[in-house]
Design a protein around this motif. Sequence first.
Motif, PDB file in Angstrom:
ATOM      1  N   VAL C 253      16.111  38.883  35.835  1.00  0.00           N
ATOM      2  CA  VAL C 253      15.048  39.249  34.884  1.00  0.00           C
ATOM      3  C   VAL C 253      14.800  40.734  35.082  1.00  0.00           C
ATOM      4  CG1 VAL C 253      12.683  38.839  34.116  1.00  0.00           C
ATOM      5  CG2 VAL C 253      14.047  36.960  35.088  1.00  0.00           C
ATOM      6  N   ASP C 254      15.178  41.539  34.088  1.00  0.00           N
ATOM      7  CA  ASP C 254      15.151  42.989  34.301  1.00  0.00           C
ATOM      8  C   ASP C 254      13.766  43.569  34.018  1.00  0.00           C
ATOM      9  OD1 ASP C 254      14.879  43.412  31.547  1.00  0.00           O
ATOM     10  OD2 ASP C 254      16.890  44.282  31.315  1.00  0.00           O
ATOM     11  N   SER C 255      13.665  44.888  34.055  1.00  0.00           N
ATOM     12  CA  SER C 255      12.358  45.536  33.979  1.00  0.00           C
ATOM     13  C   SER C 255      11.762  45.493  32.577  1.00  0.00           C
ATOM     14  CB  SER C 255      12.462  46.981  34.452  1.00  0.00           C
ATOM     15  OG  SER C 255      13.323  47.713  33.606  1.00  0.00           O
ATOM     16  N   TYR C 256      12.530  44.988  31.621  1.00  0.00           N
ATOM     17  CA  TYR C 256      11.995  44.786  30.279  1.00  0.00           C
ATOM     18  C   TYR C 256      11.742  43.307  30.000  1.00  0.00           C
ATOM     19  CZ  TYR C 256      13.323  49.641  29.697  1.00  0.00           C
ATOM     20  OH  TYR C 256      13.430  51.002  29.850  1.00  0.00           O
ATOM     21  N   GLY C 257      11.935  42.473  31.028  1.00  0.00           N
ATOM     22  CA  GLY C 257      11.680  41.050  30.867  1.00  0.00           C
ATOM     23  C   GLY C 257      12.844  40.310  30.249  1.00  0.00           C
TER      24      GLY C 257
END
Lengths: 286, 286, 286
Positions: C253-257
């Motif tokens: 789950v990256d920093s942009y969701g």
Amino acid sequence: VASVGASETISFISDYGLEDEFVGVVHRVIARVNPNALVIDINHQIPAQDVPAAGLALWRCAPWLAPGVILGVVDPGVGTPRRAVAIEVNGSRTVFVGPDNGMLFPGAARLGVLTRAVELEADEGVLTAAVAAGFALPSPAGATFAGRDVFAPAAALLAAGAPLQSLGSEVDVSTLVGHTIPRPEAREERGVRRVRTEVLWVDHFGNAQLNAGPDDVAELGLSPVVRIGDRAWPARVVTAYGQLQPGELGLVVDSYGLLSISLNAGSGAQLTGVVRGSEVHLVAAH
Amino acid sequence: VASVGASETISFISDYGLEDEFVGVVHRVIARVNPNALVIDINHQIPAQDVPAAGLALWRCAPWLAPGVILGVVDPGVGTPRRAVAIEVNGSRTVFVGPDNGMLFPGAARLGVLTRAVELEADEGVLTAAVAAGFALPSPAGATFAGRDVFAPAAALLAAGAPLQSLGSEVDVSTLVGHTIPRPEAREERGVRRVRTEVLWVDHFGNAQLNAGPDDVAELGLSPVVRIGDRAWPARVVTAYGQLQPGELGLVVDSYGLLSISLNAGSGAQLTGVVRGSEVHLVAAH
Amino acid sequence: VASVGASETISFISDYGLEDEFVGVVHRVIARVNPNALVIDINHQIPAQDVPAAGLALWRCAPWLAPGVILGVVDPGVGTPRRAVAIEVNGSRTVFVGPDNGMLFPGAARLGVLTRAVELEADEGVLTAAVAAGFALPSPAGATFAGRDVFAPAAALLAAGAPLQSLGSEVDVSTLVGHTIPRPEAREERGVRRVRTEVLWVDHFGNAQLNAGPDDVAELGLSPVVRIGDRAWPARVVTAYGQLQPGELGLVVDSYGLLSISLNAGSGAQLTGVVRGSEVHLVAAH
């Protein structure tokens, strides 16, 4: 007294690259000397030690950088007796700072008259002035980073309003190292008009800027032939990349008013194989 | 109270690269929390996740970055229990902010005494302080961008004068992850003096910085032999690239006071084949 | 930058690259019109003329850029009749400035309602307003650098508080060129649930962001299969790169969701061979 205002910008160009801390350290030193300076990075990817490329870049964009301090550091002679200078233009608020190796000259000369210059002397001039301004930096640990140790403090002090003469001893502007931009040459050969030009710059998009504008080729008609070595292409003179058909090579009037060999959505330089310095002949179409 | 002044700079170094929006978003977040901060990009092209390279870069330039906040984010352990910290140096206005993985330690230690440190806690420390300052950011959407969600707000608050202890709970500075710079080793072998060194950094110009200064090789004479594996070059110790002849390999006292394997107008690293970490022996000439 | 004063930030994204002076000249022009603007470089290495890549970048980070002016210049149609626009969002202090080619739309739409837009007219709008503000720039020498000649002055004036309508004539926001972010598609095939996704972005670290978040794959279990063409990998859904074992492919789950195909300390994109636009199927494990 020629000095720049207290909130002048410093436009900064170099060959320091972006892989190391050189550019950032210069910014930090400027901020220590003059926290109010606005430092603008113009380009730090001038090819390493390529003084003519730096000179051309400053020549191209100087009209947009003035007024203010213009800090240029492509400095293969650092640590040798080459002069470090600050050059005032038009007796005004525009001062070029850097090595006296020709990189500053074309841009300065483009803006008008070089009215005064001083030689920056690290120990007696710049740093004395910096100390007088109540400012201390780490002692330079070596002699190879004049951008950090000489030019940055000088630019910062000038941007804060320091008089030019406070930074060093005056030098005769006629002794500054010059560097000239090549001019196109028109001639007629076997009854055909042609203009010999040179590639000044290949940009990120692959446009190859020539040292000739539309006026220089006006007598060749609206669609001259671009001749490079043994190869030739017809090329319309247009004012936007989008006026060319896909795959059509053209001569686009670029943002500096010069002709560039360009493709729409492609690289004119790659298609024609030119690089900076390549000779290009523009020939009247039959 | 240890806090930095309202107009401190934030010197920012990372491995975020310049192809994406990571660096810009961190700048924008800092500006939201502290519009007066001057953020200076030191270098964002540290090789991805290369903590020792980041540590060496900060160690090299820390004297020029202080005073102020130094924000360093090379953070392979983001999202795991590695600590996020702010480290105060000399009880003063210099604070290092970043992951506690060793990248901050060498630069901080070079500046003096690590006087205090806090662990940054996103939910209870940094963001609570940010909210208390009347400031709201988008909720972090994931846990992988601590530069944006934890370190940038912390650096911005510190640069605005927030006390260190407002950002988290104090940690024992002796528990911070260290990282040491290797030292050169002098020895005598079959009657010949030699110094074993290591390449710390190869810069954009191809200079290979060694972990030894002129004092470390003073007993080897003015022109020691550079020995790398089976190959060897004589190399004069000089203070400027321009003091070398074209094609002559030299040991130049670089801008950090260390010796670098250099060419005049060429790449010393390429000629000798060294990279960061390469072992280099300097041997007294006969 | 000393301080921003009342001025808004200008977040600047383009495909200008960093090898030339384009970015710096735009900064300098902005500073001439509005010395108090804080210009933040978001990214200038959008692939040349890649409008969708620029649209995706702005869509990703718009929540962190607002409020303020967002200047986006990826402009293959410069010099043709494509419109230059300023788009106001939520009747507020957030205005997107750039070509009306779809690059601004996704980011603007993500922030809320497009409340107004004007067409920037170089001669009658932007430059008239600039002159009225007592400000003069060099005459544009060509029509190919709207970033310098139209968008920068417009952004600078907006950041200084100029009313939107002072910069051009109003256009119907429903006529703005849109650009939509593809959505994932869930389906069941032979009794197995699968979600068809697409790679939106491959970042500097080699993470391949998909157009799907954890909710979109909730029914596939905690460890779906990543299927790309003929190849397949099991991949746990985790929240940090460091939760993966060395060499283990995961869905982080990256920093942009959003989910990204990632390795711990490696490149998920390289391992799987995906690029932007690649089709990726996530399939429930048996």
